[in-house]
Design a protein around this motif. Structure first.
Motif, PDB file in Angstrom:
ATOM      1  N   LEU A   1       0.848  -1.182   0.000  1.00  0.00           N
ATOM      2  CA  LEU A   1       0.000   0.000   0.000  1.00  0.00           C
ATOM      3  C   LEU A   1       0.890   1.239   0.000  1.00  0.00           C
TER       4      LEU A   1
ATOM      5  N   GLU B   1       1.646   5.286   0.995  1.00  0.00           N
ATOM      6  CA  GLU B   1       1.419   6.021   2.238  1.00  0.00           C
ATOM      7  C   GLU B   1       0.033   6.658   2.252  1.00  0.00           C
ATOM      8  N   GLU B   2      -0.447   7.090   1.084  1.00  0.00           N
ATOM      9  CA  GLU B   2      -1.781   7.686   1.002  1.00  0.00           C
ATOM     10  C   GLU B   2      -2.848   6.634   1.312  1.00  0.00           C
ATOM     11  N   GLN B   3      -2.672   5.427   0.775  1.00  0.00           N
ATOM     12  CA  GLN B   3      -3.628   4.354   1.030  1.00  0.00           C
ATOM     13  C   GLN B   3      -3.611   3.959   2.505  1.00  0.00           C
TER      14      GLN B   3
ATOM     15  N   ALA C   1      -2.864   5.953   4.959  1.00  0.00           N
ATOM     16  CA  ALA C   1      -3.534   7.049   5.666  1.00  0.00           C
ATOM     17  C   ALA C   1      -5.051   6.892   5.591  1.00  0.00           C
ATOM     18  N   GLU C   2      -5.568   6.445   4.433  1.00  0.00           N
ATOM     19  CA  GLU C   2      -7.004   6.217   4.288  1.00  0.00           C
ATOM     20  C   GLU C   2      -7.477   5.112   5.237  1.00  0.00           C
ATOM     21  N   VAL C   3      -6.705   4.037   5.333  1.00  0.00           N
ATOM     22  CA  VAL C   3      -7.054   2.941   6.235  1.00  0.00           C
ATOM     23  C   VAL C   3      -7.041   3.441   7.685  1.00  0.00           C
TER      24      VAL C   3
ATOM     25  N   LYS D   1      -7.610   6.482   8.697  1.00  0.00           N
ATOM     26  CA  LYS D   1      -8.794   7.325   8.889  1.00  0.00           C
ATOM     27  C   LYS D   1     -10.036   6.468   9.116  1.00  0.00           C
ATOM     28  N   SER D   2     -10.153   5.367   8.383  1.00  0.00           N
ATOM     29  CA  SER D   2     -11.321   4.491   8.579  1.00  0.00           C
ATOM     30  C   SER D   2     -11.277   3.832   9.959  1.00  0.00           C
TER      31      SER D   2
ATOM     32  N   ILE E   1       0.269  11.360  11.559  1.00  0.00           N
ATOM     33  CA  ILE E   1      -1.120  11.773  11.813  1.00  0.00           C
ATOM     34  C   ILE E   1      -1.291  12.184  13.274  1.00  0.00           C
TER      35      ILE E   1
END
Length: 149
Positions: free
Chosen positions: A93, A95-97, A99-101, A103-104, A146
């Motif tokens: 994955l 780093e953006e992906q 970060a999305e995980v 956030k979820s 984050i």
């Protein structure tokens, strides 16, 4: 076709091409996959095969890091092996992906303003979701970024 079959077919091609270095690397990877199957006593799932390949990559990187500077032969062999293993590794994955995980997971846990004290709770939920898809060090770095905001 299972990962074992794919690696075996690539090894046969390397033997026909008389590419000894590639054949040796594939042979080591095939052995690791077969040993994992023997330990499990059943065929490996895709995730388990990915984990075995990632483990071999990690071990090869450690060999590369620990090799003495004056042993160019060990370094070259490890780099060649690493290149072959990368062909069979799953895509990590970004780093953006990640970060999305994260956030979820934060939404799932109901954490709006994550603090460094929440890190353990977040990692406990996060790591099973990214296991085999991302390096733990990268996940930790993204989460730390984050949490520091």
């Amino acid at each position: 076709m299972s990962r074992v079959d794919v690696v075996r077919a690539a090894m046969v091609e390397a033997m026909k091409a008389k590419d000894k270095a590639r054949k040796d690397s594939l042979s080591m990877l095939l052995s690791a996959l077969k040993n994992a199957e023997i330990d499990k006593r059943s065929p490996l799932t895709e995730e388990e095969a990915d984990a075995v390949v990632k483990k071999e990559i990690k071990q090869t990187k450690e060999t590369l890091e620990l090799a003495p500077a004056d042993r160019a032969d060990i370094r070259e062999e490890a780099q060649a092996r690493l290149a072959v293993y990368q062909e069979f590794a799953p895509e990590d994955l970004t780093e953006e992906q990640i970060a999305e995980v994260i956030k979820s997971v934060l939404a799932e846990l109901g954490i709006e303003n994550p603090a460094p004290s929440d890190k353990g709770k977040i990692m406990k939920t996060l790591m099973p979701k990214v296991k085999g898809k991302a390096d733990g060090k990268v996940v930790n770095q993204v989460l730390a970024g984050i949490l520091s905001k």
